[in-house]
Motif scaffolding. Sequence first.
Motif, short mmCIF file in Angstrom:
data_model
loop_
_atom_site.label_atom_id
_atom_site.label_comp_id
_atom_site.label_asym_id
_atom_site.label_seq_id
_atom_site.Cartn_x
_atom_site.Cartn_y
_atom_site.Cartn_z
N ASN A 106 76.32 93.44 31.98
CA ASN A 106 77.28 93.06 30.94
C ASN A 106 76.61 92.07 29.99
O ASN A 106 75.99 91.10 30.44
CB ASN A 106 78.52 92.37 31.54
CG ASN A 106 79.35 93.31 32.39
OD1 ASN A 106 79.82 94.35 31.92
ND2 ASN A 106 79.51 92.96 33.66
N ILE A 107 76.72 92.35 28.69
CA ILE A 107 76.21 91.41 27.69
C ILE A 107 77.39 91.00 26.81
O ILE A 107 77.89 91.81 26.02
CB ILE A 107 75.11 92.05 26.82
CG1 ILE A 107 73.97 92.60 27.70
CG2 ILE A 107 74.56 91.03 25.82
CD1 ILE A 107 72.97 93.48 26.95
N VAL A 108 77.86 89.79 26.99
CA VAL A 108 78.98 89.28 26.21
C VAL A 108 78.41 88.44 25.07
O VAL A 108 77.68 87.48 25.31
CB VAL A 108 79.90 88.39 27.08
CG1 VAL A 108 81.07 87.86 26.24
CG2 VAL A 108 80.41 89.17 28.30
N VAL A 136 82.05 91.86 22.51
CA VAL A 136 81.83 90.86 21.46
C VAL A 136 83.12 90.08 21.27
O VAL A 136 84.19 90.67 21.06
CB VAL A 136 81.41 91.53 20.13
CG1 VAL A 136 81.16 90.46 19.07
CG2 VAL A 136 80.15 92.37 20.33
N LEU A 137 83.04 88.78 21.36
CA LEU A 137 84.22 87.93 21.23
C LEU A 137 84.07 86.98 20.06
O LEU A 137 82.95 86.64 19.66
CB LEU A 137 84.43 87.09 22.50
CG LEU A 137 84.72 87.85 23.80
CD1 LEU A 137 84.96 86.84 24.93
CD2 LEU A 137 85.93 88.76 23.64
N HIS A 138 85.22 86.54 19.53
CA HIS A 138 85.22 85.49 18.52
C HIS A 138 85.04 84.16 19.24
O HIS A 138 85.79 83.82 20.16
CB HIS A 138 86.54 85.52 17.73
CG HIS A 138 86.51 84.63 16.52
ND1 HIS A 138 86.63 83.26 16.60
CD2 HIS A 138 86.34 84.92 15.20
CE1 HIS A 138 86.55 82.74 15.38
NE2 HIS A 138 86.37 83.73 14.52
N GLY A 139 84.05 83.40 18.81
CA GLY A 139 83.66 82.18 19.51
C GLY A 139 84.73 81.11 19.57
O GLY A 139 84.70 80.25 20.45
N VAL A 140 85.68 81.14 18.64
CA VAL A 140 86.72 80.11 18.62
C VAL A 140 88.07 80.69 19.07
O VAL A 140 88.76 80.11 19.91
CB VAL A 140 86.85 79.48 17.21
CG1 VAL A 140 88.04 78.52 17.14
CG2 VAL A 140 85.56 78.75 16.84
N ARG A 160 78.32 89.38 11.68
CA ARG A 160 77.37 89.09 12.77
C ARG A 160 77.91 89.60 14.11
O ARG A 160 77.14 90.03 14.97
CB ARG A 160 77.10 87.59 12.83
CG ARG A 160 76.36 87.15 11.59
CD ARG A 160 75.65 85.84 11.77
NE ARG A 160 74.75 85.63 10.64
CZ ARG A 160 73.83 84.72 10.58
NH1 ARG A 160 73.65 83.89 11.60
NH2 ARG A 160 73.05 84.58 9.53
N MET A 161 79.23 89.55 14.29
CA MET A 161 79.83 90.11 15.50
C MET A 161 79.54 91.61 15.56
O MET A 161 79.23 92.16 16.61
CB MET A 161 81.33 89.83 15.52
CG MET A 161 81.66 88.34 15.70
SD MET A 161 83.40 87.93 15.41
CE MET A 161 84.17 88.66 16.85
N GLY A 186 76.27 83.03 19.88
CA GLY A 186 75.65 82.96 18.56
C GLY A 186 74.88 84.23 18.25
O GLY A 186 73.92 84.55 18.93
N CYS A 187 75.33 84.98 17.22
CA CYS A 187 74.68 86.24 16.84
C CYS A 187 73.85 86.07 15.56
O CYS A 187 73.92 86.88 14.64
CB CYS A 187 75.71 87.34 16.67
SG CYS A 187 76.48 87.83 18.23
#
Length: 368
Positions: free
Chosen positions: A215-217, A237-241, A225-226, A196-197
């Motif tokens: 590492n901060i993922v 940075v990843l897409h949460g879904v 927000r990403m 959550g960003c």
Amino acid sequence: MEIFALHSEYLSSNQGRHERGVMNVRAVVKNGPGPGFDLVDLEAKPLGSRDVLVEIEAAAICGTDLHIYDWNAWAAGAGLPESFIVGHEFSGRVVAVGDAVRMVKPGDKVSAESHVACGQCYQCLNGLQHICGNLKVIGVHTDGCWAEYAVVPECCARPIPEEIDFHTAAIMEPLGTSIRCAQLAEVSGNTVVVTGCGPIGLGAIAAAQAFGAANIVATDIVPSRMELGQQMGATHVLHGVQDDVGVLVRELTQGVGADAVIECSGNIPALQAAFKYLRKGGRVVLVGLPSQPLTLDVGPDLAFKEATVRGVHGRRMYETWQTMESLLVKGLIDPKPIITHVLPMAEYEDGIHLCKSGEGCKVLLLPK
Ligand SMILES: [Zn+2]
Ligand SMILES: [Zn+2]
């Protein structure tokens, strides 16, 4: 009413628009049950002996304010006062203090510690004022700060160094929560996932970077927000879904799993997944609030992993502030990118819509 006269004198000498003993204050208020706020002129309430009068420079919009604005199930059931000034995140300068106030003085630059602790319960007497058994929050249970001037209890006006600018100071309340999450996650040299960003997650990313995470993922589902996640210091940075966080985490940790997860989304699938890619002996810090109870598989998710789960309800009073002030003054954290919009207070409705749509992250309201 000496104190009240004192601040009226201050005001008339500085601004020339207030009669002695009477002060009108423009404020955003919640007036009774149901959705919406009103912008009104109120007569300032007199200062109590432990109160502080703050001239507000900037106030910020928080998720809690949106719940109160919408009058959702939580707000309707929270036993809120009939009518009150909303808002609990602010910066400003002290104008006057009650005669028992010792921690601040007129002229001090202050930020908002939103928790009003009773000072007498078990928690308060044992160094846990921020989770006081009789906890109240300004702008929720008492008058808040979306106003030209706010009257708050002494414990809520935190004096801060002059080097910290008013916009940054207006978001120290949520930033302190983020910093505390990163402290509890013990990120130094480790792999941490921040889910959550929003403002809390972005602050946690910045704090994790300041504390030396390897590492901060970061995850979110809103592209802007990403992008902010990256800007605040996320290494991935990843897409949460659409993306599989577990696959990346295993790749980064030689199959071991994440040392820590800071859960800021309140999203139930994200939360459940976090317990899967957490390593054995890892730490989950919970700060996002799911709207419903959730199910965990206690054996594999918690017991066999010896996972540590920590809830966070805000800053410690006042250890977190000391740390935060040092980080800000030394330039180890710059939370400015979290502030996406700055509006005149009268445009609070636009600010609320920016927050709700996800287009805005932290929105500041300026009363003058
Ligand atoms: Zn808040
Ligand atoms: Zn207490």
